[in-house]
Write a protein that holds these residues in place. Sequence first.
Motif, PDB file in Angstrom:
ATOM      1  N   ILE A 390      -1.180   3.898  -1.893  1.00 43.87           N
ATOM      2  CA  ILE A 390      -1.035   5.071  -2.548  1.00 43.87           C
ATOM      3  C   ILE A 390       0.585   5.467  -2.050  1.00 43.87           C
ATOM      4  O   ILE A 390       1.305   6.235  -2.928  1.00 43.87           O
ATOM      5  CB  ILE A 390      -1.828   6.218  -1.598  1.00 43.87           C
ATOM      6  N   ILE A 391       1.142   4.934  -0.976  1.00 43.94           N
ATOM      7  CA  ILE A 391       2.530   5.022  -0.764  1.00 43.94           C
ATOM      8  C   ILE A 391       3.390   4.115  -1.313  1.00 43.94           C
ATOM      9  O   ILE A 391       2.994   2.960  -1.110  1.00 43.94           O
ATOM     10  CB  ILE A 391       2.634   5.069   0.890  1.00 43.94           C
ATOM     11  N   GLY A 392       4.564   4.611  -1.956  1.00 44.42           N
ATOM     12  CA  GLY A 392       5.354   3.532  -2.520  1.00 44.42           C
ATOM     13  C   GLY A 392       6.399   2.886  -1.544  1.00 44.42           C
ATOM     14  O   GLY A 392       6.329   3.047  -0.341  1.00 44.42           O
ATOM     15  N   THR A 393       7.520   2.466  -2.137  1.00 42.47           N
ATOM     16  CA  THR A 393       8.539   1.729  -1.263  1.00 42.47           C
ATOM     17  C   THR A 393       9.701   2.840  -1.100  1.00 42.47           C
ATOM     18  O   THR A 393      10.000   3.624  -2.267  1.00 42.47           O
ATOM     19  CB  THR A 393       9.217   0.597  -1.882  1.00 42.47           C
ATOM     20  N   TYR A 394      10.214   3.204   0.098  1.00 40.88           N
ATOM     21  CA  TYR A 394      11.194   4.281   0.348  1.00 40.88           C
ATOM     22  C   TYR A 394      12.627   3.876  -0.344  1.00 40.88           C
ATOM     23  O   TYR A 394      12.959   2.728  -0.166  1.00 40.88           O
ATOM     24  CB  TYR A 394      11.007   4.439   1.773  1.00 40.88           C
ATOM     25  N   GLY A 395      13.201   4.870  -0.618  1.00 44.65           N
ATOM     26  CA  GLY A 395      14.677   4.835  -0.796  1.00 44.65           C
ATOM     27  C   GLY A 395      15.013   4.279  -2.160  1.00 44.65           C
ATOM     28  O   GLY A 395      16.166   3.977  -2.472  1.00 44.65           O
ATOM     29  N   GLN A 464      -5.233   2.772   6.970  1.00 44.06           N
ATOM     30  CA  GLN A 464      -6.316   1.924   5.973  1.00 44.06           C
ATOM     31  C   GLN A 464      -6.091   2.576   4.664  1.00 44.06           C
ATOM     32  O   GLN A 464      -6.184   1.906   3.623  1.00 44.06           O
ATOM     33  CB  GLN A 464      -7.286   2.152   6.723  1.00 44.06           C
ATOM     34  N   TYR A 465      -6.134   3.916   4.632  1.00 48.45           N
ATOM     35  CA  TYR A 465      -6.293   4.287   3.455  1.00 48.45           C
ATOM     36  C   TYR A 465      -4.843   4.775   2.280  1.00 48.45           C
ATOM     37  O   TYR A 465      -5.040   4.722   1.381  1.00 48.45           O
ATOM     38  CB  TYR A 465      -6.910   5.958   3.383  1.00 48.45           C
ATOM     39  N   LEU A 466      -3.760   4.950   3.042  1.00 44.73           N
ATOM     40  CA  LEU A 466      -2.522   5.168   2.433  1.00 44.73           C
ATOM     41  C   LEU A 466      -1.720   3.873   2.281  1.00 44.73           C
ATOM     42  O   LEU A 466      -1.035   3.950   1.332  1.00 44.73           O
ATOM     43  CB  LEU A 466      -1.798   6.287   3.367  1.00 44.73           C
ATOM     44  N   ARG A 467      -1.918   2.760   3.246  1.00 44.55           N
ATOM     45  CA  ARG A 467      -0.994   1.877   3.061  1.00 44.55           C
ATOM     46  C   ARG A 467      -1.544   0.451   2.846  1.00 44.55           C
ATOM     47  O   ARG A 467      -0.996  -0.492   2.425  1.00 44.55           O
ATOM     48  CB  ARG A 467      -0.221   1.834   4.457  1.00 44.55           C
ATOM     49  N   PRO A 472     -12.802   0.484   3.311  1.00 45.20           N
ATOM     50  CA  PRO A 472     -13.618  -0.049   4.396  1.00 45.20           C
ATOM     51  C   PRO A 472     -15.218  -0.357   3.760  1.00 45.20           C
ATOM     52  O   PRO A 472     -15.585   0.777   3.283  1.00 45.20           O
ATOM     53  CB  PRO A 472     -13.866   1.135   5.457  1.00 45.20           C
ATOM     54  N   GLU A 473     -15.824  -1.461   4.378  1.00 47.48           N
ATOM     55  CA  GLU A 473     -17.200  -1.805   3.766  1.00 47.48           C
ATOM     56  C   GLU A 473     -18.025  -1.860   4.817  1.00 47.48           C
ATOM     57  O   GLU A 473     -17.374  -2.583   6.009  1.00 47.48           O
ATOM     58  CB  GLU A 473     -17.053  -3.043   2.908  1.00 47.48           C
ATOM     59  N   VAL A 491      -8.044  -2.564   8.508  1.00 40.97           N
ATOM     60  CA  VAL A 491      -7.023  -2.982   9.279  1.00 40.97           C
ATOM     61  C   VAL A 491      -7.441  -3.006  10.769  1.00 40.97           C
ATOM     62  O   VAL A 491      -8.486  -2.622  11.296  1.00 40.97           O
ATOM     63  CB  VAL A 491      -5.896  -1.808   9.286  1.00 40.97           C
ATOM     64  N   GLU A 492      -6.547  -3.798  11.670  1.00 42.93           N
ATOM     65  CA  GLU A 492      -6.761  -3.957  12.717  1.00 42.93           C
ATOM     66  C   GLU A 492      -6.922  -2.645  13.664  1.00 42.93           C
ATOM     67  O   GLU A 492      -6.215  -1.480  13.384  1.00 42.93           O
ATOM     68  CB  GLU A 492      -5.436  -4.547  13.677  1.00 42.93           C
ATOM     69  N   ASP A 493      -7.943  -2.502  14.448  1.00 46.14           N
ATOM     70  CA  ASP A 493      -8.434  -1.483  15.362  1.00 46.14           C
ATOM     71  C   ASP A 493      -9.148  -0.298  14.430  1.00 46.14           C
ATOM     72  O   ASP A 493      -9.381   0.874  15.051  1.00 46.14           O
ATOM     73  CB  ASP A 493      -7.376  -1.034  16.095  1.00 46.14           C
ATOM     74  N   PHE A 494      -9.397  -0.342  13.186  1.00 42.50           N
ATOM     75  CA  PHE A 494      -9.951   0.570  12.531  1.00 42.50           C
ATOM     76  C   PHE A 494     -11.391   0.874  12.763  1.00 42.50           C
ATOM     77  O   PHE A 494     -12.190  -0.022  12.879  1.00 42.50           O
ATOM     78  CB  PHE A 494      -9.967   0.277  10.799  1.00 42.50           C
ATOM     79  N   ASP A 495     -11.940   2.154  13.383  1.00 44.94           N
ATOM     80  CA  ASP A 495     -13.171   2.124  13.819  1.00 44.94           C
ATOM     81  C   ASP A 495     -13.651   3.604  13.681  1.00 44.94           C
ATOM     82  O   ASP A 495     -14.310   4.151  14.423  1.00 44.94           O
ATOM     83  CB  ASP A 495     -13.198   1.980  15.430  1.00 44.94           C
ATOM     84  N   MET A 496     -13.511   4.013  12.388  1.00 42.97           N
ATOM     85  CA  MET A 496     -13.798   5.364  12.152  1.00 42.97           C
ATOM     86  C   MET A 496     -15.410   5.638  12.073  1.00 42.97           C
ATOM     87  O   MET A 496     -15.856   4.642  11.674  1.00 42.97           O
ATOM     88  CB  MET A 496     -13.385   5.698  10.592  1.00 42.97           C
ATOM     89  N   PRO A 497     -15.834   6.775  12.619  1.00 41.85           N
ATOM     90  CA  PRO A 497     -17.172   6.886  12.950  1.00 41.85           C
ATOM     91  C   PRO A 497     -17.670   7.360  11.469  1.00 41.85           C
ATOM     92  O   PRO A 497     -17.105   7.771  10.764  1.00 41.85           O
ATOM     93  CB  PRO A 497     -17.304   7.828  13.809  1.00 41.85           C
TER      94      PRO A 497
END
Length: 541
Positions: A390-395, A464-467, A472-473, A491-497
């Motif tokens: 979702i996020i592009g390249t800056y500048g 996770q969602y923007l970059r 997540p499965e 991504v590392e450490d993603f633990d959404m309840p």
Amino acid sequence: MHKLFYLALVLLTMSAVAQKTTFTHQDSLKGSITPQRAWWDLTHYDLDVAIDPEKEFISGTNTVTYKVLEPYQTLQIDLQEPMKLLSAVQNGKKLEIKKDGAAYFISLEAKQKKEALNNILLKFEGKPVVGARLPWDGGWTWQEDSNGMPFAANANQGIGSSIWWPNKDIPYDEADSLDLKISVPKGLMAVGNGRLIDSSKTEKTATYHWAVKNSINSYGISADIADYAHFSDTYKGEKGDLKLNFYVLKENLEKAKEQFKQVPLMLEAFEHWFGPYPFYEDGYKLVEVPYLGMEHQSNVTYGNRYANGYLGRDLSGTGWGLKFDFIIIHESGHEWFANNITNKDVADMWVHEGFTAYSENLYVDYYFGKEAAADYVIGTRGSIRNDRPIIGTYGVDNEGSGDMYYKGANVLHTLRQLIEDDDKWREILRGLNEQFYHKTVTTAQIEDYISKESGIDLTEFWDQYLRTTMIPELEYSIDKDTLKFRYVDIVEDFDMPVQVLVNKEKLWIYPSANWKTQSFDVSISEFQIDRNFYIESEELD
């Protein structure tokens, strides 16, 4: 088919540069805070243009007033070909100009002293780029109404406002105010941003002077030209009386009077969720144009054929999208997210489009209830491709994926579930519009504000969602009374309840990358993941 059609249109909003893997010198000149931009703060535009629809020609002047932040002697102004910058004058002296593509570097003779308030007069003319598919590609469109009268307008999100007038064409720095004077052939009306200050006529021309008292992003500045009919109303809102003005083709006046009754409904819903309309001093306008529509500040443009839905279709496929006029609701939602809160860099355009696509859901929520709103936003998942982040390249003037619309909306809908307190969620949305009132922002500022106000560390959630493009499965298996589960594609450490339904009982589980088990008093006969969470799932043998 309607979802695929809409997706094709959405993807057209992403310019060719958004799909590049390498970027050019011109991309950097357009998309970065160059040294020639950084030293001065834009305060006011006095834009005076003559527009000839028959010749498709624009000429005029723009007096740019600015504050010196640090002494520097070269100023960057942007104007895209085939428009031409004819001259730049300061203190009565014509200045040297060096052109580099769409960037003009003006050598200032007078010493630029810190804190000084200076201005420069720019003279320009030309035949601006004609957009083939406005508003998707940007430019001008020159058409006629059914009576053969000129019907013309511009839309320049993405391509940039410098497609037709010279300015500081980068979103991080907004003009604090604007005077817009538009001269057109007599018999026509020219509608601009803000309030109409005065109008005058000569034997051949009519001139309309519009003024904006609030800060305004450059792509939100527009001119709409037609033989318009006008009617008005007053909305009694959170900050008092808000003047509503409507400009439509005369042949559509009666249809507009009926369809535009949705404007006060929109204002009531969005003031509830987001706080007061951000531009009371400038009023609100809805103006018919010969293209679909655009979020021009205090001058929302409209071309949705006076029907509910998106050109008569429901983008969610649920039926709820036919309960409202998509362009009135979506483009007006941008008054809060795009015009009030504006991205500093177009790489963060999801702040505009994700929140505004989500505003459609909140409109449905306000009038038809929470479950209807969930139906709607979940229905839009069919348009998500997960092709790029979702996020592009800056500048480098690089937008992210078109998923910024409905993936963005579903991310925010998921976040509402995590907060699990609708009153707090509403306070956060209103707080955003208060904290960042009339400001330009970065994604990081939005992320940090929501994390702080929600009391939840959302670092991995945003990453996770923007970059990434990964959804997540939740992998799980059931063995009698035991549920085994974990996340993959994270991504590392993603633990959404996530909330689930187990034997008709709603409860939270707390997945991570590692397998976990949870046992129950009885065998698990029913297991269901709450549909409001934007995740995927797979039951393993």
